[in-house]
Scaffold this motif. Sequence first.
Motif, PDB file in Angstrom:
ATOM      1  N   GLY A  63       3.876  11.244 -11.518  1.00 16.33           N
ATOM      2  CA  GLY A  63       4.415  11.936 -10.350  1.00 16.33           C
ATOM      3  C   GLY A  63       4.214  11.155  -9.065  1.00 16.33           C
ATOM      4  O   GLY A  63       3.483  10.181  -8.998  1.00 16.33           O
ATOM      5  N   PHE A  64       4.905  11.590  -8.020  1.00 16.40           N
ATOM      6  CA  PHE A  64       4.859  10.895  -6.731  1.00 16.40           C
ATOM      7  C   PHE A  64       3.627  11.309  -5.929  1.00 16.40           C
ATOM      8  O   PHE A  64       3.153  12.439  -6.026  1.00 16.40           O
ATOM      9  N   GLY A  65       3.129  10.372  -5.109  1.00 15.11           N
ATOM     10  CA  GLY A  65       2.009  10.661  -4.231  1.00 15.11           C
ATOM     11  C   GLY A  65       0.692  10.681  -4.975  1.00 15.11           C
ATOM     12  O   GLY A  65       0.623  10.450  -6.189  1.00 15.11           O
ATOM     13  N   ASN A 105       0.495   6.088  -9.779  1.00 17.75           N
ATOM     14  CA  ASN A 105       0.756   7.004 -10.895  1.00 17.75           C
ATOM     15  C   ASN A 105       1.616   6.383 -11.990  1.00 17.75           C
ATOM     16  O   ASN A 105       1.719   6.936 -13.093  1.00 17.75           O
ATOM     17  N   LEU A 106       2.252   5.242 -11.701  1.00 18.00           N
ATOM     18  CA  LEU A 106       2.912   4.459 -12.751  1.00 18.00           C
ATOM     19  C   LEU A 106       1.873   3.663 -13.532  1.00 18.00           C
ATOM     20  O   LEU A 106       1.986   3.471 -14.746  1.00 18.00           O
ATOM     21  N   MET A 107       0.854   3.196 -12.805  1.00 16.48           N
ATOM     22  CA  MET A 107      -0.158   2.334 -13.403  1.00 16.48           C
ATOM     23  C   MET A 107      -1.208   3.144 -14.160  1.00 16.48           C
ATOM     24  O   MET A 107      -1.757   2.675 -15.166  1.00 16.48           O
ATOM     25  N   LEU A 114       0.827  -1.213   0.000  1.00 12.81           N
ATOM     26  CA  LEU A 114       0.000   0.000   0.000  1.00 12.81           C
ATOM     27  C   LEU A 114       0.861   1.264   0.000  1.00 12.81           C
ATOM     28  O   LEU A 114       0.562   2.229  -0.709  1.00 12.81           O
ATOM     29  N   LEU A 115       1.924   1.242   0.793  1.00 14.25           N
ATOM     30  CA  LEU A 115       2.808   2.413   0.848  1.00 14.25           C
ATOM     31  C   LEU A 115       3.501   2.641  -0.496  1.00 14.25           C
ATOM     32  O   LEU A 115       3.611   3.778  -0.969  1.00 14.25           O
ATOM     33  N   LEU A 116       3.965   1.563  -1.128  1.00 13.44           N
ATOM     34  CA  LEU A 116       4.617   1.684  -2.432  1.00 13.44           C
ATOM     35  C   LEU A 116       3.636   2.190  -3.494  1.00 13.44           C
ATOM     36  O   LEU A 116       3.992   2.966  -4.371  1.00 13.44           O
ATOM     37  N   TYR A 117       2.389   1.730  -3.385  1.00 10.27           N
ATOM     38  CA  TYR A 117       1.384   2.151  -4.359  1.00 10.27           C
ATOM     39  C   TYR A 117       1.072   3.636  -4.197  1.00 10.27           C
ATOM     40  O   TYR A 117       0.800   4.329  -5.177  1.00 10.27           O
ATOM     41  N   TYR A 118       1.147   4.094  -2.960  1.00 11.49           N
ATOM     42  CA  TYR A 118       0.966   5.532  -2.714  1.00 11.49           C
ATOM     43  C   TYR A 118       2.150   6.331  -3.259  1.00 11.49           C
ATOM     44  O   TYR A 118       1.978   7.353  -3.938  1.00 11.49           O
ATOM     45  N   ILE A 119       3.357   5.872  -2.960  1.00 16.17           N
ATOM     46  CA  ILE A 119       4.553   6.638  -3.332  1.00 16.17           C
ATOM     47  C   ILE A 119       4.637   6.832  -4.851  1.00 16.17           C
ATOM     48  O   ILE A 119       4.929   7.923  -5.335  1.00 16.17           O
ATOM     49  N   GLY A 120       4.386   5.765  -5.610  1.00 17.18           N
ATOM     50  CA  GLY A 120       4.536   5.914  -7.058  1.00 17.18           C
ATOM     51  C   GLY A 120       3.770   4.912  -7.897  1.00 17.18           C
ATOM     52  O   GLY A 120       3.571   5.124  -9.091  1.00 17.18           O
ATOM     53  N   GLY A 121       3.353   3.805  -7.280  1.00 16.38           N
ATOM     54  CA  GLY A 121       2.724   2.732  -8.041  1.00 16.38           C
ATOM     55  C   GLY A 121       1.452   3.149  -8.759  1.00 16.38           C
ATOM     56  O   GLY A 121       1.252   2.836  -9.936  1.00 16.38           O
TER      57      GLY A 121
END
Length: 414
Positions: free
Chosen positions: A80-82, A62-64, A53-60
């Motif tokens: 972008g991040f967040g 917005n990568l997806m 969940l934390l990784l998905y918040y940081i960038g996952g």
Amino acid sequence: MELLTTNNVWMMICTALVFFMHLGFAFLEIGLTRQKNTINILFKNIFIITVGLLLYYIGGFNLMYPGFADGSSGILDFAGFGIDLGDMQNSFTTADGSLYADGGYTWYTDFLFQGMFAATAATIVSGAVAERMKIGPFMIFTVIYVGLIYPIAGSWKWGGGFLDKLGFYDFAGSTLVHSVGGWAALVAVYLLGSRIGKFKDGKPQAIPGHNIPLATAGVLILWLGWFGFNGGSVLSADPALTSLVLVTTCLAAASGGVVAATVSFLKYKNLDLTMFLNGILGGLVGITAGADVMSPESAIIIGAIAGVIIVFAVALVDKLRLDDPVGAIAVHLACGIWGTLAVGIFSTNPDHSFLTQLIGVGCYAGICLVSSFLIIFTLKKAVGIRVSEREELEGLDAHEHGMDAYPDFRLNEH
């Protein structure tokens, strides 16, 4: 502006159901393995959901869902991040003031729902490598695979990337979630090697799980969670479509279980509960790619074929001398591929083609096999991925955690 929030409430309920699936995975994995490794498996499962969940918040996220520009290759982009949308009035709208998801549900609800999916891919690998993989390398693998590989691969279809433009279809993740985990599980099991005692003179030996009732509870929890997994993938509370999706999901699960149990009985002359359970999961994985574009009859056929696949895929994995303690490769990879291809055969949408589905399967096989091999092989050479023989025989709980899952009820296990 007033907004009807029924869709948003439904999406949040489905998010909770998908979250609940992590308990199902945990129960299934510990039930089908030995008690001396219970803490280790539970630790991995808790690590996956929290860090995922934390990784998905940081960038996952917005990568997806990067918002590929017109003319983009549709392979890789980053928004972008967040997930902060700035000074918007509410999260039914996007930063430019336009309605998010046509006002049906909020940006934050979407993040949470998709984030629950993200962690599932690594959970699939957790079961396959149980009882012999070092926890440190597994955690590193999880961070890279969930943080980078899953969202990049997911963007190709769900993020509007090149496979989406090609017409590839995967409603709720037979390929995007289950096969992504399944391919990595296959690579990990190959690089790890089998557990001590699994193969004797080349023949597979049964290593019974320590708590089959718990495994059964896990499967029933997973089935319940699939109401959110597939039901939420409608992305609205549309009554006709959500009803159809839940019916096809349940019928495929039922036929998968019945057929796997029947074929297993005809092949091995015993009523194997674990095969019954994995047949249910195989049916669920198989219907996931096309649950919204199938008739009830087609769902039963898809589930039934998945049930047959389970029995023979489990046997094939053993024949290849690959050790998968929970049947993750048969369930998530084999049935994930089948379910994705089934869209090209049974879909009620004439735009769906078998060839396009096959191309999609091939693309995901490529990125998952290459990336998971590079990650795990590098870890194997750099720090080692397998515990020592003594640690494996005495149990990972004692050596990696200094704890016992059942301190007042010990069994001598070797």
